[in-house]
Design an enzyme around this catalytic site. Sequence first.
Site, PDB file in Angstrom:
ATOM      1  N   ASP A 106       0.861  -1.177   0.000  1.00 44.25           N
ATOM      2  CA  ASP A 106       0.000   0.000   0.000  1.00 44.25           C
ATOM      3  C   ASP A 106       0.907   1.239   0.000  1.00 44.25           C
ATOM      4  O   ASP A 106       2.130   1.131   0.016  1.00 44.25           O
ATOM      5  CB  ASP A 106      -0.963  -0.031   1.185  1.00 44.25           C
ATOM      6  CG  ASP A 106      -0.245  -0.032   2.519  1.00 44.25           C
ATOM      7  OD1 ASP A 106       0.994   0.122   2.542  1.00 44.25           O
ATOM      8  OD2 ASP A 106      -0.911  -0.203   3.550  1.00 44.25           O
ATOM      9  N   SER A 107       0.292   2.412   0.000  1.00 40.30           N
ATOM     10  CA  SER A 107       1.084   3.638  -0.194  1.00 40.30           C
ATOM     11  C   SER A 107       1.556   4.252   1.113  1.00 40.30           C
ATOM     12  O   SER A 107       2.349   5.180   1.117  1.00 40.30           O
ATOM     13  CB  SER A 107       0.229   4.662  -0.920  1.00 40.30           C
ATOM     14  OG  SER A 107      -0.865   5.047  -0.083  1.00 40.30           O
ATOM     15  N   GLY A 108       1.035   3.765   2.225  1.00 37.11           N
ATOM     16  CA  GLY A 108       1.319   4.393   3.508  1.00 37.11           C
ATOM     17  C   GLY A 108       0.244   5.396   3.881  1.00 37.11           C
ATOM     18  O   GLY A 108       0.129   5.795   5.042  1.00 37.11           O
ATOM     19  N   PHE A 132      -3.095   5.228   4.161  1.00 39.44           N
ATOM     20  CA  PHE A 132      -4.094   4.811   5.145  1.00 39.44           C
ATOM     21  C   PHE A 132      -3.522   4.800   6.568  1.00 39.44           C
ATOM     22  O   PHE A 132      -4.155   5.281   7.511  1.00 39.44           O
ATOM     23  CB  PHE A 132      -4.647   3.431   4.791  1.00 39.44           C
ATOM     24  CG  PHE A 132      -5.688   2.956   5.756  1.00 39.44           C
ATOM     25  CD1 PHE A 132      -6.969   3.478   5.732  1.00 39.44           C
ATOM     26  CD2 PHE A 132      -5.386   1.993   6.715  1.00 39.44           C
ATOM     27  CE1 PHE A 132      -7.935   3.060   6.638  1.00 39.44           C
ATOM     28  CE2 PHE A 132      -6.345   1.573   7.630  1.00 39.44           C
ATOM     29  CZ  PHE A 132      -7.619   2.104   7.584  1.00 39.44           C
ATOM     30  N   GLN A 189     -11.244   7.736  -4.274  1.00 34.99           N
ATOM     31  CA  GLN A 189     -11.824   8.195  -3.007  1.00 34.99           C
ATOM     32  C   GLN A 189     -13.211   8.786  -3.294  1.00 34.99           C
ATOM     33  O   GLN A 189     -13.768   8.542  -4.364  1.00 34.99           O
ATOM     34  CB  GLN A 189     -10.882   9.211  -2.333  1.00 34.99           C
ATOM     35  CG  GLN A 189      -9.587   8.599  -1.789  1.00 34.99           C
ATOM     36  CD  GLN A 189      -9.821   7.636  -0.621  1.00 34.99           C
ATOM     37  OE1 GLN A 189     -10.899   7.608  -0.004  1.00 34.99           O
ATOM     38  NE2 GLN A 189      -8.805   6.808  -0.318  1.00 34.99           N
ATOM     39  N   GLY A 243     -11.152   4.187   1.147  1.00 31.24           N
ATOM     40  CA  GLY A 243     -12.101   4.927   1.960  1.00 31.24           C
ATOM     41  C   GLY A 243     -13.371   4.170   2.279  1.00 31.24           C
ATOM     42  O   GLY A 243     -14.359   4.757   2.711  1.00 31.24           O
ATOM     43  N   ASP A 264      -7.785  -7.331   0.510  1.00 31.02           N
ATOM     44  CA  ASP A 264      -6.839  -7.641   1.585  1.00 31.02           C
ATOM     45  C   ASP A 264      -7.538  -7.334   2.886  1.00 31.02           C
ATOM     46  O   ASP A 264      -8.434  -6.473   2.928  1.00 31.02           O
ATOM     47  CB  ASP A 264      -5.585  -6.766   1.475  1.00 31.02           C
ATOM     48  CG  ASP A 264      -5.825  -5.380   2.061  1.00 31.02           C
ATOM     49  OD1 ASP A 264      -5.512  -5.173   3.246  1.00 31.02           O
ATOM     50  OD2 ASP A 264      -6.368  -4.504   1.334  1.00 31.02           O
ATOM     51  N   CYS A 315      -8.051 -28.668   6.608  1.00 29.99           N
ATOM     52  CA  CYS A 315      -6.703 -28.100   6.769  1.00 29.99           C
ATOM     53  C   CYS A 315      -5.920 -28.912   7.806  1.00 29.99           C
ATOM     54  O   CYS A 315      -6.493 -29.662   8.590  1.00 29.99           O
ATOM     55  CB  CYS A 315      -6.757 -26.628   7.161  1.00 29.99           C
ATOM     56  SG  CYS A 315      -6.984 -26.277   8.909  1.00 29.99           S
ATOM     57  N   CYS A 350      -7.123 -28.647  11.408  1.00 32.44           N
ATOM     58  CA  CYS A 350      -8.360 -29.363  11.737  1.00 32.44           C
ATOM     59  C   CYS A 350      -8.163 -30.880  11.687  1.00 32.44           C
ATOM     60  O   CYS A 350      -8.846 -31.618  12.386  1.00 32.44           O
ATOM     61  CB  CYS A 350      -9.485 -28.915  10.809  1.00 32.44           C
ATOM     62  SG  CYS A 350     -10.028 -27.225  11.228  1.00 32.44           S
ATOM     63  N   HIS A 395      -5.454 -21.817  10.218  1.00 29.25           N
ATOM     64  CA  HIS A 395      -6.814 -22.241   9.885  1.00 29.25           C
ATOM     65  C   HIS A 395      -7.615 -21.115   9.236  1.00 29.25           C
ATOM     66  O   HIS A 395      -8.297 -21.327   8.226  1.00 29.25           O
ATOM     67  CB  HIS A 395      -7.556 -22.756  11.116  1.00 29.25           C
ATOM     68  CG  HIS A 395      -9.017 -22.925  10.871  1.00 29.25           C
ATOM     69  ND1 HIS A 395      -9.539 -24.019  10.218  1.00 29.25           N
ATOM     70  CD2 HIS A 395     -10.074 -22.092  11.112  1.00 29.25           C
ATOM     71  CE1 HIS A 395     -10.841 -23.869  10.087  1.00 29.25           C
ATOM     72  NE2 HIS A 395     -11.193 -22.710  10.618  1.00 29.25           N
TER      73      HIS A 395
END
Lengths: 370, 370
Positions: free
Chosen positions: B92-94, B96, B189, B216, B266, B306, B309, B335
């Site tokens: 990311d760009s920083g 946030f 935005q 946003g 993400d 998984c 489990c 998990h």
Amino acid sequence: MLKFEVLHTCSQTGARIGKLTTPHSIIETPVFMPVGTKATVKTMTPEEIKSIGFQIILSNTYHLYLSPGNELIRKAGGLHKFMNWGRSILTDSGGFQVFSLAKLRKVTDEGVYFRSHIDGSEHFITPEKSMKIQNDLGADIIMAFDECTPYPCSYEDAKRAVVRTSKWAYRCLNAHYNKERQALFGIVQGNVYEDLRKNSINDLVSMDFPGYAIGGLSVGEPKDLMYQVLDYTAPLLPDKKPRYLMGVGSPDCLIESIIRGIDMFDCVLQTRMARNGTVLTNRGRLVVRNAKYAEDFIPLDPECDCCVCVNYTRAYIRHLIKNNEILGLRLTTYHNLYFTWKLMENIKKAIKQNKLLDFKEEFFEKYGYI
Amino acid sequence: MLKFEVLHTCSQTGARIGKLTTPHSIIETPVFMPVGTKATVKTMTPEEIKSIGFQIILSNTYHLYLSPGNELIRKAGGLHKFMNWGRSILTDSGGFQVFSLAKLRKVTDEGVYFRSHIDGSEHFITPEKSMKIQNDLGADIIMAFDECTPYPCSYEDAKRAVVRTSKWAYRCLNAHYNKERQALFGIVQGNVYEDLRKNSINDLVSMDFPGYAIGGLSVGEPKDLMYQVLDYTAPLLPDKKPRYLMGVGSPDCLIESIIRGIDMFDCVLQTRMARNGTVLTNRGRLVVRNAKYAEDFIPLDPECDCCVCVNYTRAYIRHLIKNNEILGLRLTTYHNLYFTWKLMENIKKAIKQNKLLDFKEEFFEKYGYI
């Protein structure tokens, strides 16, 4: 049933190669057992411990008794199943932790009253209770409930502890109800007094345990003194039974103790120092959390072929540890356990070639004398 | 160079199957990207992330800039090499984090002054600086430096942020010097204002980015409002470019957003809730640290295949978490990531079969409506 055979003795030192067979695995000795205090070798999965090669781990009765409780583990089908570890387990008796961790301890001939170090709750552990807990846990090797003396300790106190430990060992033997699946080891006490160690061994050997541990060492005494005690204690133990030195496991102590005829070890050093950001390398200890490694783009130990040293740099691991990232502790722990596994492999090779003294020289020349 | 192709569109919903190709891997979309904030997906090794199947992870520019610093990572050979992750990375760009974590923030048209949330040190980040940092880190996909507005936010503030974000996007485009290896995405935005979202998209699309993110959202607004914004925002984005909804990733939001045409996601939810002792299951969330699971000897999710489990019980994992054992956090994290991977696989299958709405019904019937 536990079986133990001595397969070879190093002509240079008297160090032994043995084969220890439990209901869950075959263990070549001398062996280092990683410590899984609360049913987990801290930060590791059982699969990882297995992938390194370990055939046996240790777990702590005192901790498991307090949480989650031996009843719960019995309901889970025993400790192996509870923690998903299919190989061997040794549990200690709780004696050492009661003496080192618990509060408001009161020892009588009957047993030990103490308060939990977690919530202050009151408990009373007797030899019979320790056996009940360890039978519930279901480890392959279990330990007699003993009175472990500190260092320094007066002759009188050490003598009283030996007498008590022998009586308790006898009660453990009688209370242990699962002899077919769980081998009970006696624990030799006697502090740093040769005649007391001898008395303790005489008492225990007369009870014919399938294995013997040396307790009350590595409790603060100088290393040279520990080696002295081993010098006169180990030879008194029966040749054909495994000899376990409790709580010992730094690289130098492993080598020196194996030379003195010890077959089994456990130690929290490797995993604890890892969580403090220190690793073992062929060139000695390395505090990877130090700022000097911030831009050091080589492995923890360039001579190590473990997956941590193959994949990650000191700079990355230092970054993780500095930022309290769990992966950092995983990587240092894995490396330290792998390093110790590999050291034991090399020691066994040297024993088989009858040149453990030569190996010791070579090792310390690089590792540094401590 | 980044390539993106839309391979199929679900006739029931308009959800897309895409193929995103970066210099490091081929990613089938819609894709969920695990978050590796400080160059590590918390508690996991890159090998484990890979073993689940993930082809791309996200890492945070703000955190890496502060520690260990972009210069150090550049010296290490870039982020892929530093953390030993050979597949794709998005940074990311920083922006946030500057708006959500940093202290004493001051925004000007030039950039953002702030103090580090770690040591209070002063910093000034501009679009050009964000590009320099992200060029040093070397991720496959990098993000334009934007001004992210909170919820609620006045129309005037949201409008000013859109204008600034567009200007900054243009400056990012000019400052980005590694276009051959790193694809720069613009960030839309406009908060919850339809005309502002439209303006933002018009501005960014005129600059022809290889991909577009919707920023946003998921900043505190009700979910229904987020879906409304997506309803009018997503269709305005170019069909042939990947669409990335930042910071979103709960199972219900994934499904609802994919239905609305989103390709990339993400979220820290999976890994963060895992460290709090909560797991995702096909029957909804389960707080495994609760006392009611103390003697529950079944897997976290009996329907999950998984390795957690398959190998461990709720009782064991609850014991680990209660005792602050790191392994507990590893198992819940693994998990939750596996569960999300599998969910995305099932969503993609449903898209290919043109029945994502049917899948949604079936899923929520078991998972529970939220």
